[in-house]
Design a protein around this motif. Sequence first.
Motif, PDB file in Angstrom:
ATOM      1  N   GLY A   1      26.116  33.924  40.023  1.00  0.00           N
ATOM      2  CA  GLY A   1      26.763  33.204  41.114  1.00  0.00           C
ATOM      3  C   GLY A   1      28.270  33.052  40.990  1.00  0.00           C
ATOM      4  O   GLY A   1      28.890  32.360  41.786  1.00  0.00           O
ATOM      5  N   LYS A   2      28.883  33.706  39.987  1.00  0.00           N
ATOM      6  CA  LYS A   2      30.339  33.617  39.808  1.00  0.00           C
ATOM      7  C   LYS A   2      30.939  35.014  39.787  1.00  0.00           C
ATOM      8  O   LYS A   2      30.290  35.975  39.397  1.00  0.00           O
ATOM      9  CB  LYS A   2      30.677  32.910  38.489  1.00  0.00           C
ATOM     10  CG  LYS A   2      30.250  31.460  38.469  1.00  0.00           C
ATOM     11  CD  LYS A   2      30.694  30.802  37.202  1.00  0.00           C
ATOM     12  CE  LYS A   2      30.293  29.325  37.220  1.00  0.00           C
ATOM     13  NZ  LYS A   2      30.737  28.645  36.010  1.00  0.00           N
ATOM     14  N   ILE A   3      32.204  35.095  40.187  1.00  0.00           N
ATOM     15  CA  ILE A   3      32.897  36.385  40.163  1.00  0.00           C
ATOM     16  C   ILE A   3      33.110  36.793  38.714  1.00  0.00           C
ATOM     17  O   ILE A   3      33.705  36.060  37.925  1.00  0.00           O
ATOM     18  CB  ILE A   3      34.252  36.301  40.897  1.00  0.00           C
ATOM     19  CG1 ILE A   3      34.040  35.969  42.370  1.00  0.00           C
ATOM     20  CG2 ILE A   3      35.033  37.607  40.737  1.00  0.00           C
ATOM     21  CD1 ILE A   3      35.326  35.657  43.121  1.00  0.00           C
ATOM     22  N   GLU A   4      32.617  37.968  38.366  1.00  0.00           N
ATOM     23  CA  GLU A   4      32.763  38.496  37.011  1.00  0.00           C
ATOM     24  C   GLU A   4      33.886  39.529  36.937  1.00  0.00           C
ATOM     25  O   GLU A   4      34.581  39.643  35.940  1.00  0.00           O
ATOM     26  CB  GLU A   4      31.442  39.125  36.570  1.00  0.00           C
ATOM     27  CG  GLU A   4      31.435  39.654  35.172  1.00  0.00           C
ATOM     28  CD  GLU A   4      31.512  38.557  34.113  1.00  0.00           C
ATOM     29  OE1 GLU A   4      31.989  38.856  33.015  1.00  0.00           O
ATOM     30  OE2 GLU A   4      31.113  37.408  34.388  1.00  0.00           O
ATOM     31  N   GLU A   5      34.069  40.289  38.030  1.00  0.00           N
ATOM     32  CA  GLU A   5      35.056  41.371  38.018  1.00  0.00           C
ATOM     33  C   GLU A   5      35.492  41.658  39.450  1.00  0.00           C
ATOM     34  O   GLU A   5      34.688  41.579  40.374  1.00  0.00           O
ATOM     35  CB  GLU A   5      34.419  42.620  37.413  1.00  0.00           C
ATOM     36  CG  GLU A   5      35.320  43.822  37.354  1.00  0.00           C
ATOM     37  CD  GLU A   5      34.608  45.029  36.742  1.00  0.00           C
ATOM     38  OE1 GLU A   5      35.311  45.851  36.152  1.00  0.00           O
ATOM     39  OE2 GLU A   5      33.380  45.153  36.864  1.00  0.00           O
ATOM     40  N   VAL A   6      36.773  41.985  39.615  1.00  0.00           N
ATOM     41  CA  VAL A   6      37.304  42.387  40.922  1.00  0.00           C
ATOM     42  C   VAL A   6      38.031  43.708  40.734  1.00  0.00           C
ATOM     43  O   VAL A   6      38.844  43.858  39.823  1.00  0.00           O
ATOM     44  CB  VAL A   6      38.287  41.337  41.495  1.00  0.00           C
ATOM     45  CG1 VAL A   6      38.822  41.793  42.851  1.00  0.00           C
ATOM     46  CG2 VAL A   6      37.627  39.978  41.599  1.00  0.00           C
ATOM     47  N   THR A   7      37.731  44.682  41.591  1.00  0.00           N
ATOM     48  CA  THR A   7      38.404  45.974  41.561  1.00  0.00           C
ATOM     49  C   THR A   7      39.150  46.156  42.869  1.00  0.00           C
ATOM     50  O   THR A   7      38.604  45.914  43.938  1.00  0.00           O
ATOM     51  CB  THR A   7      37.396  47.126  41.360  1.00  0.00           C
ATOM     52  OG1 THR A   7      36.642  46.859  40.181  1.00  0.00           O
ATOM     53  CG2 THR A   7      38.108  48.452  41.216  1.00  0.00           C
ATOM     54  N   ASN A   8      40.413  46.565  42.769  1.00  0.00           N
ATOM     55  CA  ASN A   8      41.264  46.764  43.936  1.00  0.00           C
ATOM     56  C   ASN A   8      41.442  48.270  44.165  1.00  0.00           C
ATOM     57  O   ASN A   8      41.881  48.983  43.271  1.00  0.00           O
ATOM     58  CB  ASN A   8      42.624  46.102  43.685  1.00  0.00           C
ATOM     59  CG  ASN A   8      43.585  46.287  44.817  1.00  0.00           C
ATOM     60  OD1 ASN A   8      43.205  46.460  45.960  1.00  0.00           O
ATOM     61  ND2 ASN A   8      44.866  46.250  44.508  1.00  0.00           N
ATOM     62  N   PHE A   9      41.094  48.744  45.342  1.00  0.00           N
ATOM     63  CA  PHE A   9      41.283  50.146  45.700  1.00  0.00           C
ATOM     64  C   PHE A   9      42.384  50.231  46.755  1.00  0.00           C
ATOM     65  O   PHE A   9      42.319  49.560  47.775  1.00  0.00           O
ATOM     66  CB  PHE A   9      39.989  50.750  46.266  1.00  0.00           C
ATOM     67  CG  PHE A   9      38.885  50.821  45.262  1.00  0.00           C
ATOM     68  CD1 PHE A   9      38.819  51.869  44.354  1.00  0.00           C
ATOM     69  CD2 PHE A   9      37.913  49.843  45.220  1.00  0.00           C
ATOM     70  CE1 PHE A   9      37.796  51.937  43.424  1.00  0.00           C
ATOM     71  CE2 PHE A   9      36.881  49.902  44.294  1.00  0.00           C
ATOM     72  CZ  PHE A   9      36.829  50.948  43.391  1.00  0.00           C
ATOM     73  N   CYS A  10      43.404  51.043  46.495  1.00  0.00           N
ATOM     74  CA  CYS A  10      44.521  51.240  47.426  1.00  0.00           C
ATOM     75  C   CYS A  10      44.333  52.558  48.168  1.00  0.00           C
ATOM     76  O   CYS A  10      43.821  53.519  47.608  1.00  0.00           O
ATOM     77  CB  CYS A  10      45.843  51.318  46.679  1.00  0.00           C
ATOM     78  SG  CYS A  10      46.285  49.830  45.812  1.00  0.00           S
ATOM     79  N   SER A  11      44.811  52.609  49.396  1.00  0.00           N
ATOM     80  CA  SER A  11      44.738  53.865  50.143  1.00  0.00           C
ATOM     81  C   SER A  11      45.726  54.883  49.590  1.00  0.00           C
ATOM     82  O   SER A  11      45.515  56.082  49.698  1.00  0.00           O
ATOM     83  CB  SER A  11      45.018  53.628  51.626  1.00  0.00           C
ATOM     84  OG  SER A  11      46.313  53.084  51.814  1.00  0.00           O
ATOM     85  N   ASP A  12      46.807  54.407  48.957  1.00  0.00           N
ATOM     86  CA  ASP A  12      47.800  55.299  48.375  1.00  0.00           C
ATOM     87  C   ASP A  12      48.270  54.709  47.044  1.00  0.00           C
ATOM     88  O   ASP A  12      49.286  54.017  46.973  1.00  0.00           O
ATOM     89  CB  ASP A  12      48.978  55.475  49.337  1.00  0.00           C
ATOM     90  CG  ASP A  12      49.970  56.547  48.902  1.00  0.00           C
ATOM     91  OD1 ASP A  12      49.929  56.952  47.721  1.00  0.00           O
ATOM     92  OD2 ASP A  12      50.777  56.967  49.743  1.00  0.00           O
ATOM     93  N   GLN A  13      47.504  54.962  45.989  1.00  0.00           N
ATOM     94  CA  GLN A  13      47.802  54.372  44.688  1.00  0.00           C
ATOM     95  C   GLN A  13      49.172  54.807  44.166  1.00  0.00           C
ATOM     96  O   GLN A  13      49.893  54.019  43.557  1.00  0.00           O
ATOM     97  CB  GLN A  13      46.717  54.737  43.669  1.00  0.00           C
ATOM     98  CG  GLN A  13      46.899  54.057  42.323  1.00  0.00           C
ATOM     99  CD  GLN A  13      46.796  52.545  42.415  1.00  0.00           C
ATOM    100  OE1 GLN A  13      45.822  52.023  42.938  1.00  0.00           O
ATOM    101  NE2 GLN A  13      47.807  51.841  41.920  1.00  0.00           N
TER     102      GLN A  13
END
Length: 58
Positions: free
Chosen positions: A24-36
């Motif tokens: 029930g808690k955020i363990e990991e967040v991944t950010n994807f960019c359209s133009d890294q």
Amino acid sequence: MVSVLRRDYVAHERKCLVFRFEHGKIEEVTNFCSDQHKADLFFHEHYRLKPIPERLAE
């Protein structure tokens, strides 16, 4: 869509955040960019990185 205006720089990027939850808690967040590559150029231009030995020591 995320827009960034800083000095003479304007960026319009599509971003996607992916959240992984555990118990029930955020363990990991991944950010994807359209133009890294464009995002990397922006951050390297506006923020100074520590020297490599200091970054590796952490």
